[in-house]
Design an enzyme around this catalytic site. Structure first.
Site, PDB file in Angstrom:
ATOM      1  N   GLY A 221      -9.320  -8.591  -1.059  1.00  0.00           N
ATOM      2  CA  GLY A 221      -9.708  -7.583   0.204  1.00  0.00           C
ATOM      3  C   GLY A 221      -9.325  -6.277  -0.141  1.00  0.00           C
ATOM      4  O   GLY A 221      -8.750  -5.877  -1.119  1.00  0.00           O
ATOM      5  N   SER A 223      -6.981  -2.962   0.248  1.00  0.00           N
ATOM      6  CA  SER A 223      -5.510  -2.600   0.003  1.00  0.00           C
ATOM      7  C   SER A 223      -4.699  -2.483   1.380  1.00  0.00           C
ATOM      8  O   SER A 223      -3.530  -2.921   1.422  1.00  0.00           O
ATOM      9  CB  SER A 223      -5.198  -1.254  -0.610  1.00  0.00           C
ATOM     10  OG  SER A 223      -3.755  -0.926  -0.939  1.00  0.00           O
ATOM     11  N   ARG A 224      -5.118  -1.913   2.315  1.00  0.00           N
ATOM     12  CA  ARG A 224      -4.637  -1.817   3.769  1.00  0.00           C
ATOM     13  C   ARG A 224      -4.060  -3.382   4.124  1.00  0.00           C
ATOM     14  O   ARG A 224      -3.146  -3.469   4.275  1.00  0.00           O
ATOM     15  CB  ARG A 224      -5.573  -1.110   4.686  1.00  0.00           C
ATOM     16  CG  ARG A 224      -4.895  -1.196   6.072  1.00  0.00           C
ATOM     17  CD  ARG A 224      -6.023  -0.503   7.097  1.00  0.00           C
ATOM     18  NE  ARG A 224      -7.024  -1.169   7.122  1.00  0.00           N
ATOM     19  CZ  ARG A 224      -7.315  -2.302   7.893  1.00  0.00           C
ATOM     20  NH1 ARG A 224      -6.087  -2.670   8.635  1.00  0.00           N
ATOM     21  NH2 ARG A 224      -8.281  -2.844   7.924  1.00  0.00           N
ATOM     22  N   THR A 225      -5.112  -3.993   4.137  1.00  0.00           N
ATOM     23  CA  THR A 225      -4.621  -5.610   4.523  1.00  0.00           C
ATOM     24  C   THR A 225      -3.801  -6.317   3.687  1.00  0.00           C
ATOM     25  O   THR A 225      -2.889  -6.886   4.170  1.00  0.00           O
ATOM     26  CB  THR A 225      -6.157  -6.263   4.720  1.00  0.00           C
ATOM     27  OG1 THR A 225      -6.771  -5.882   5.816  1.00  0.00           O
ATOM     28  CG2 THR A 225      -5.748  -7.684   5.505  1.00  0.00           C
ATOM     29  N   GLU A 244      -5.112  -9.556  -4.421  1.00  0.00           N
ATOM     30  CA  GLU A 244      -6.351  -8.894  -5.271  1.00  0.00           C
ATOM     31  C   GLU A 244      -6.838  -7.818  -4.417  1.00  0.00           C
ATOM     32  O   GLU A 244      -7.651  -8.045  -3.275  1.00  0.00           O
ATOM     33  CB  GLU A 244      -7.423  -9.489  -5.927  1.00  0.00           C
ATOM     34  CG  GLU A 244      -8.014  -8.857  -7.052  1.00  0.00           C
ATOM     35  CD  GLU A 244      -8.989  -8.023  -6.644  1.00  0.00           C
ATOM     36  OE1 GLU A 244      -8.898  -6.788  -6.925  1.00  0.00           O
ATOM     37  OE2 GLU A 244     -10.208  -8.365  -6.384  1.00  0.00           O
ATOM     38  N   CYS A 278     -14.794  -4.296  -6.663  1.00  0.00           N
ATOM     39  CA  CYS A 278     -13.377  -3.500  -6.801  1.00  0.00           C
ATOM     40  C   CYS A 278     -13.131  -3.143  -8.357  1.00  0.00           C
ATOM     41  O   CYS A 278     -12.362  -2.217  -8.288  1.00  0.00           O
ATOM     42  CB  CYS A 278     -12.338  -4.977  -6.519  1.00  0.00           C
ATOM     43  SG  CYS A 278     -12.518  -6.241  -7.584  1.00  0.00           S
TER      44      CYS A 278
END
EC number: 1.2.1.71
Length: 487
Positions: A221, A223-225, A244, A278
């Site tokens: 998912g 980058s923030r999470t 990832e 991605c």
């Protein structure tokens, strides 16, 4: 509505209301209620209770379940593809390829398990050195919305094969695909409690990620999470964490002989899946001068003619929608911000209908932008950077905290070897679209793009831990004793 699958039973949710929408028509595709913290606890306990028997199941027995799952996917392929199209907006032809990838993941995972985490042994003095692998126990799998079947499947299949029990929390934007996938596992005869489905948003995710009963978490998912999860799991070496998280991927174009081949590869790299892969190219590095101008003119012409439409439209579109109206608004705002900073629109991204998440491809020249944001704009928005020399292009490509994918279009093998040597990425392609990858290769990157090599051939590495043994069938006294010991 029965929303969750816990301990072999479908249950209604007790948490916040949840629904998924067709991103083009805004029609309700699925609705229910998310899992409450109490239901998360119940699911973890169910998985914990099922673990010992599933882990003790023979490898051949687990493989048989996986192969029946692949057969169930094939028999429900059309239904799954339509659900993927309805919830994500991707064209049916592309949704069908995702189901095929889900099927193929089973055989790939079996091969990977045997090669990377199977049993190996060899003689060592008067003993036998044996390497075996054990499952971690109970693991959570957090799935993304862009490939709601294929990507979580890439964690779930190898995890179950290794003997783990799984708690599957899909994206709250694609619950129907998750439900249909779990029904295929049920059809395959997976024992109760081995796979539990927990639908929901942030409340469900926080409860699951923080539950003391899980032994690990596999995430694909944003980058923030992912960074939040990494911080949460810091100081917990007892738990395995696989992340990832995408990238700000560069694609360098050298002065190639076939401009149309370059343009086609750029389109496939930047705009496939409406830019929601991605590995999509986010930054296109083009040489300054007349040849680069000609390439960009041709790219703008071709990209401007790409067919964009609803997932089931005929003739089929190349691009469907982005995942939601909110995502479309964020991308339009990102374009506006770049233009305000000095970017030039070579091809402006547009939203033809305010009530539909359909976006046309956007190409912005950001060479003049002094402070370019190192962000993953997850959609059909391509930034162009002009370069004067190849060394400078490589340096520019590496100016990112991410490190997922990088590519070069060039007729020179020497330049590719230079590029490969200096590229900071886990996937480096030459004269192939940036979104292309071999199923038997590791998939993932370095830096802010994550750790391990999630949901691909190397997934076996994080789904089981190695156990090294020295073994002898008989206990014997050595002929020579250690100095200082008398018997």
């Amino acid at each position: 509505m029965s929303t969750h699958y816990i301990a072999g039973q479908w249950r209604p949710g007790q948490g916040a209301p949840l629904q998924s929408l067709d991103p083009v028509s805004q029609a309700v595709v699925w609705q229910g209620q998310g899992a409450s913290a109490a239901q998360v606890d119940e699911a973890v306990n169910a998985a914990r209770g099922a673990f010992s028997l599933w882990a003790a199941h023979s490898l051949d027995g687990r493989i048989a379940v996986l192969e029946r799952f692949a057969a169930a996917l094939k028999s429900h392929a059309d239904e799954l593809a339509r659900a993927i199209g309805e919830e994500t907006g991707k064209p049916l032809w592309e949704a069908a390829t995702e189901v095929t990838s889900m099927v193929n993941k089973v055989a790939i995972s079996i091969q990977s398990y045997r090669e990377r985490t199977g049993e190996k042994s060899g003689p060592l003095a008067d003993a036998t050195a044996v390497l075996r692998h054990k499952p971690h126990g109970v693991v959570a799998v957090f799935g993304p919305y862009n490939f709601p079947g294929h990507l979580p499947n890439g964690h779930i299949v190898p995890a179950l094969l290794a003997g783990n029990c799984v708690l599957f929390k899909p994206s709250e934007l694609t619950p129907k695909v998750a439900e249909l996938t779990v029904k295929c596992w049920i059809e395959a005869g997976l024992p109760a409690g081995v796979l539990n489905l927990l639908q929901g948003g942030r409340e469900t995710g926080v409860a699951l990620a923080g539950h003391p009963g899980i032994d690990g978490l596999f995430f694909t998912g944003s980058s923030r999470t992912g960074n939040l999860l990494h911080a949460q799991f810091a100081g917990r070496p007892d738990k395995i964490l696989a992340l990832e998280m995408g990238g700000n991927n560069p694609l360098i174009v050298d002065q190639v002989a076939d401009i149309d081949a370059a343009v086609y590869t750029i389109v496939q790299s930047a705009f496939i899946s409406a830019g929601q892969r991605c590995t999509c190219a986010r930054r296109l590095l083009v040489p300054q001068g007349q040849w680069g101008d000609a390439l960009l003119a041709r790219l703008v012409q071709v990209a401007g003619q790409l067919k964009v439409g609803r997932f089931d439209e005929q003739p089929a579109p190349f691009m469907g929608s982005v995942i939601s109206l909110q995502a479309a608004a964020q991308l339009m705002q990102a374009q506006a911000d770049l233009l305000a900073k000095g970017a030039t629109a070579l091809l402006a991204m547009t939203q033809p209908q305010a009530d539909a998440a359909l976006l046309t491809p956007g190409i912005l020249d950001v060479t003049a932008v002094s402070e370019r944001p190192d962000e993953e704009f997850f959609g059909p928005l391509l930034q162009v950077i002009r370069y004067s020399d190849f060394d400078g292009a490589i340096a520019e490509a590496n100016t990112t905290a991410f490190g997922l994918a990088a590519g070069l279009l060039s007729d020179s093998k020497a330049r590719y070897e230079q590029f490969w040597l200096h590229s900071r990425a886990g996937i480096v392609n030459w004269n192939k679209q940036l979104t292309g990858a071999a199923s038997t290769a590791p998939f993932g990157g370095i830096g802010a793009s994550g750790n391990h090599r999630a949901s691909a051939y190397y997934a076996a590495d994080y789904c089981a831990y190695p156990v090294a043994s020295l073994e002898s069938e008989a206990l014997t006294l050595p002929t020579t004793l250690t100095p200082g010991v008398t018997l």
